[in-house]
Design an enzyme around this catalytic site. Structure first.
Site, PDB file in Angstrom:
ATOM      1  N   LYS A  27       0.851  -1.200   0.000  1.00 56.05           N
ATOM      2  CA  LYS A  27       0.000   0.000   0.000  1.00 56.05           C
ATOM      3  C   LYS A  27       0.871   1.229   0.000  1.00 56.05           C
ATOM      4  O   LYS A  27       1.814   1.337   0.794  1.00 56.05           O
ATOM      5  CB  LYS A  27      -0.877   0.011   1.271  1.00 56.05           C
ATOM      6  CG  LYS A  27      -1.803   1.215   1.357  1.00 56.05           C
ATOM      7  CD  LYS A  27      -3.080   0.988   0.596  1.00 56.05           C
ATOM      8  CE  LYS A  27      -3.885   2.256   0.359  1.00 56.05           C
ATOM      9  NZ  LYS A  27      -3.504   2.979  -0.893  1.00 56.05           N
ATOM     10  N   GLN A  37       7.083   4.077   3.996  1.00 61.23           N
ATOM     11  CA  GLN A  37       5.678   3.667   4.024  1.00 61.23           C
ATOM     12  C   GLN A  37       5.467   2.399   4.863  1.00 61.23           C
ATOM     13  O   GLN A  37       4.432   2.237   5.509  1.00 61.23           O
ATOM     14  CB  GLN A  37       5.198   3.437   2.584  1.00 61.23           C
ATOM     15  CG  GLN A  37       3.694   3.484   2.418  1.00 61.23           C
ATOM     16  CD  GLN A  37       3.146   4.900   2.308  1.00 61.23           C
ATOM     17  OE1 GLN A  37       3.691   5.720   1.595  1.00 61.23           O
ATOM     18  NE2 GLN A  37       2.069   5.182   3.020  1.00 61.23           N
ATOM     19  N   LYS A  55       5.340   3.695   8.421  1.00 62.08           N
ATOM     20  CA  LYS A  55       4.149   4.545   8.578  1.00 62.08           C
ATOM     21  C   LYS A  55       2.896   3.679   8.668  1.00 62.08           C
ATOM     22  O   LYS A  55       2.059   3.846   9.551  1.00 62.08           O
ATOM     23  CB  LYS A  55       4.054   5.474   7.365  1.00 62.08           C
ATOM     24  CG  LYS A  55       2.906   6.443   7.398  1.00 62.08           C
ATOM     25  CD  LYS A  55       2.661   7.103   6.039  1.00 62.08           C
ATOM     26  CE  LYS A  55       3.886   7.821   5.511  1.00 62.08           C
ATOM     27  NZ  LYS A  55       3.566   8.688   4.341  1.00 62.08           N
ATOM     28  N   LYS A 115       5.451   1.982  -2.966  1.00 58.25           N
ATOM     29  CA  LYS A 115       5.366   3.295  -3.601  1.00 58.25           C
ATOM     30  C   LYS A 115       5.578   3.104  -5.080  1.00 58.25           C
ATOM     31  O   LYS A 115       6.232   2.141  -5.497  1.00 58.25           O
ATOM     32  CB  LYS A 115       6.449   4.236  -3.057  1.00 58.25           C
ATOM     33  CG  LYS A 115       6.139   5.695  -3.274  1.00 58.25           C
ATOM     34  CD  LYS A 115       5.172   6.192  -2.213  1.00 58.25           C
ATOM     35  CE  LYS A 115       4.722   7.596  -2.426  1.00 58.25           C
ATOM     36  NZ  LYS A 115       4.031   8.099  -1.223  1.00 58.25           N
ATOM     37  N   GLY A 148      -2.738   8.339  -4.328  1.00 56.46           N
ATOM     38  CA  GLY A 148      -2.078   9.550  -4.827  1.00 56.46           C
ATOM     39  C   GLY A 148      -0.830   9.914  -4.047  1.00 56.46           C
ATOM     40  O   GLY A 148      -0.535   9.359  -2.996  1.00 56.46           O
ATOM     41  N   ASP A 149      -0.090  10.830  -4.594  1.00 55.33           N
ATOM     42  CA  ASP A 149       1.052  11.479  -3.947  1.00 55.33           C
ATOM     43  C   ASP A 149       1.311  12.729  -4.795  1.00 55.33           C
ATOM     44  O   ASP A 149       0.399  13.184  -5.506  1.00 55.33           O
ATOM     45  CB  ASP A 149       2.271  10.539  -3.900  1.00 55.33           C
ATOM     46  CG  ASP A 149       3.372  11.026  -2.950  1.00 55.33           C
ATOM     47  OD1 ASP A 149       3.255  10.807  -1.733  1.00 55.33           O
ATOM     48  OD2 ASP A 149       4.351  11.644  -3.414  1.00 55.33           O
ATOM     49  N   THR A 179      -4.745  13.680   5.148  1.00 57.80           N
ATOM     50  CA  THR A 179      -3.331  13.832   5.515  1.00 57.80           C
ATOM     51  C   THR A 179      -3.127  15.147   6.268  1.00 57.80           C
ATOM     52  O   THR A 179      -2.492  15.184   7.329  1.00 57.80           O
ATOM     53  CB  THR A 179      -2.429  13.778   4.269  1.00 57.80           C
ATOM     54  OG1 THR A 179      -2.800  12.659   3.473  1.00 57.80           O
ATOM     55  CG2 THR A 179      -0.972  13.653   4.657  1.00 57.80           C
ATOM     56  N   ASN A 200      -2.271  19.045  -1.937  1.00 55.89           N
ATOM     57  CA  ASN A 200      -3.290  18.365  -1.140  1.00 55.89           C
ATOM     58  C   ASN A 200      -3.004  18.430   0.358  1.00 55.89           C
ATOM     59  O   ASN A 200      -3.879  18.798   1.155  1.00 55.89           O
ATOM     60  CB  ASN A 200      -3.396  16.905  -1.613  1.00 55.89           C
ATOM     61  CG  ASN A 200      -4.330  16.101  -0.737  1.00 55.89           C
ATOM     62  OD1 ASN A 200      -3.883  15.396   0.168  1.00 55.89           O
ATOM     63  ND2 ASN A 200      -5.622  16.243  -0.955  1.00 55.89           N
ATOM     64  N   SER A 217      -6.982   5.894   3.651  1.00 54.72           N
ATOM     65  CA  SER A 217      -7.030   5.009   2.484  1.00 54.72           C
ATOM     66  C   SER A 217      -7.460   3.606   2.910  1.00 54.72           C
ATOM     67  O   SER A 217      -8.250   2.945   2.221  1.00 54.72           O
ATOM     68  CB  SER A 217      -5.653   4.914   1.822  1.00 54.72           C
ATOM     69  OG  SER A 217      -5.413   6.007   0.973  1.00 54.72           O
TER      70      SER A 217
END
Ligand code: NDP
Ligand code: 2IT
Length: 450
Positions: free
Chosen positions: A90, A111, A114, A126, A165-166, A210, A242, A382
């Protein structure tokens, strides 16, 4: 330094010597694990750290697409499937001209930790491309996304790998990617991507998550250190995408005053407080430059970026929130912020503060919220989107936001408790790394030699 740690760090350096961002992320995590590794000599026998720093799989692929002039352009696509220890891979997709394997690997590595901190069943990944979305038409974006997904679809699935997204990938891009996935696979698989539009399976509050989560974390950190609040505090936020926009929105709700925001070219300072509606209009609707803020607010000042030190960090503030990109907050900038009386720094972006900058903040007793904890609200929401897709159900905005808030409180408490357990004061960088590591180490031990 612990011999085992030293050995793994040296090997990682040798094997990945040209991947500076990846090495930076690994070094930060591994060095902070020293007190844990000292107490667990058995980790070496099962090569626990070696396994943690080697991705399960890296996929790179060609992405050919046609621009509006009819020229064929070839970009490079990536998906780093770093760890499926605690759930399907993810993590987001980044479309930016700077994207390379080192950046993808550092982001995927961050990630893993996290996602472990969220307490939810998601592994670490990622992806992205060196495609530069700036100045592209809607049709060019769509054609690029379709070509990108034509390859990526082989490697993902709601129980395999779930992108989101990123930088450079928002609701528009997720829509085009989802459409192409559905077309090729001939299946409505809602949970294969998150950050979807609300009309076809997205979650309320994902867009805000976020930025809101960052402010919830900041609220907890201020409360735990002298019972302080955001009310009346001055805030500067780098970026105007964002994460930055919704951090700004929530900071205002808590009574703070946001005086500066930025983009890659410069920053605006509005002593009256940034008008967020104007920022949303420029950035979300027109996809313009932050400089244009001055067209609406004549009092605001614009400072163009001259070098690596973003001008936004020269502005006096109580709270600084780097929400743009990696290594955007240099040692020079950290010194400037401290000299100007900053009390807290919260990382909305991934690894925005250089290593020396973090050390400088900690040495000067600045409260510091590390990205992998403070910006985890996005990926946590998410995961809530994935749950809703599996249940074929929608939660209200309030329900999702409440869950997000609880998750951020839990993450803050984990960071705090592990920092205290290892007598590290309020070093939440180490607290976050150790808390996540414990969970991952348990899963590695339980799953045998995989
Ligand atoms: P967006 O694309 O929405 O916005 C990115 C912002 O950062 C823009 O203002 C952009 O300016 C600025 N920026 C990008 N590259 C640079 C650069 N090299 N130097 C200075 N400014 C730059 O992205 P997001 O808001 O989604 O992401 C921002 C950060 O937050 C990233 O580090 C991302 O990894 C992280 N993050 C994102 C999450 C999410 O859910 N979206 C979750 C957790 C972390 P410009 O328009 O000029 O390029
Ligand atoms: O860095 C990140 O956590 C993200 N870009 C969000 C990832 C996700 O899967 O929601």
């Amino acid at each position: 330094m612990n011999e085992y740690l030293k050995k793994v760090l040296e090997e990682t350096n040798t094997k990945n010597s040209n991947e500076l961002e990846f090495l930076q992320a690994v070094e930060e995590v591994l060095t902070s694990l020293e007190p844990v590794i000292d107490n667990h000599p058995e980790f070496e026998k099962i090569a626990l750290l070696e396994r943690l720093v080697e991705p399960e799989r890296i996929i790179t692929f060609r992405v050919p697409w046609q621009n509006d002039n009819g020229d064929v352009i070839v970009n490079r696509g990536f998906r780093v499937q770093f760890s499926s220890l605690i759930g399907p891979y993810k993590g987001g997709l980044r479309f930016d001209k700077t994207v390379n394997q080192s950046i993808m690997k550092f982001l995927a590595f961050e990630q893993i930790f996290k996602n472990a901190l969220t307490g939810l069943p998601i592994g670490g990944a990622k992806g992205g491309s060196d495609f530069d979305p700036k100045g592209k038409s809607d049709n060019e974006i769509m054609r690029f996304c379709q070509s990108f997904m034509t390859e990526l679809q082989r490697h993902i699935g709601q129980d395999i790998d779930v992108p989101a997204g990123d930088i450079g990938v928002g609701e528009r891009e997720i829509g085009y990617l989802f459409g192409q996935y559905k077309r090729i696979k001939d299946i409505y698989e809602g949970g294969v991507l998150t950050g979807k539009g609300l009309s076809y399976g997205g979650s309320l509050a994902r867009k805000e998550a976020t930025g809101y989560g960052l402010i919830y974390f900041m609220r907890e950190m201020l409360k735990a250190n002298g019972n302080q609040t955001l009310a009346g505090k001055t805030v500067t936020i780098s970026g105007s995408g964002n994460v930055a926009i919704y951090a700004c929105e929530k900071a205002y709700e808590y009574g703070a005053k946001v005086v500066a925001m930025s983009d890659s070219q410069g920053c605006i300072y509005d002593k009256n407080g940034i008008n967020l509606d104007t920022i949303k209009q420029i950035k979300e609707v027109e996809r313009g430059r932050i400089k244009e803020y001055q067209d609406y607010h004549k009092d605001a000042e614009y400072f163009e970026r001259q070098n690596d030190d973003s001008p936004i960090w020269n502005i006096k503030t109580d709270i600084a929130l780097p929400c743009a990109t990696q290594n955007e907050l240099t040692l020079n900038s950290a010194k400037k912020l401290v000299a100007n009386g900053v009390i807290a720094v919260g990382e909305g972006a991934n690894m925005p503060t250089v290593k020396e900058g973090i050390e400088y903040f900690l040495q000067n007793n600045i409260l510091f919220a590390p990205g992998k904890a403070a910006n985890a609200g996005g990926v946590a929401t998410s995961a809530i989107e994935m749950s809703q897709n599996s249940m074929r159900y929608y939660m209200t905005f309030k329900e999702v936001d409440k869950k997000l808030d609880t998750i951020m409180v839990n993450i803050f408490n984990s960071c705090k408790n592990y920092a205290e357990k290892y007598k590290l004061g309020n070093n939440y960088v180490a607290g976050a790394n150790i808390a996540a590591f414990y969970k991952l180490a348990e899963a590695i031990k339980a799953q045998g030699f995989v």
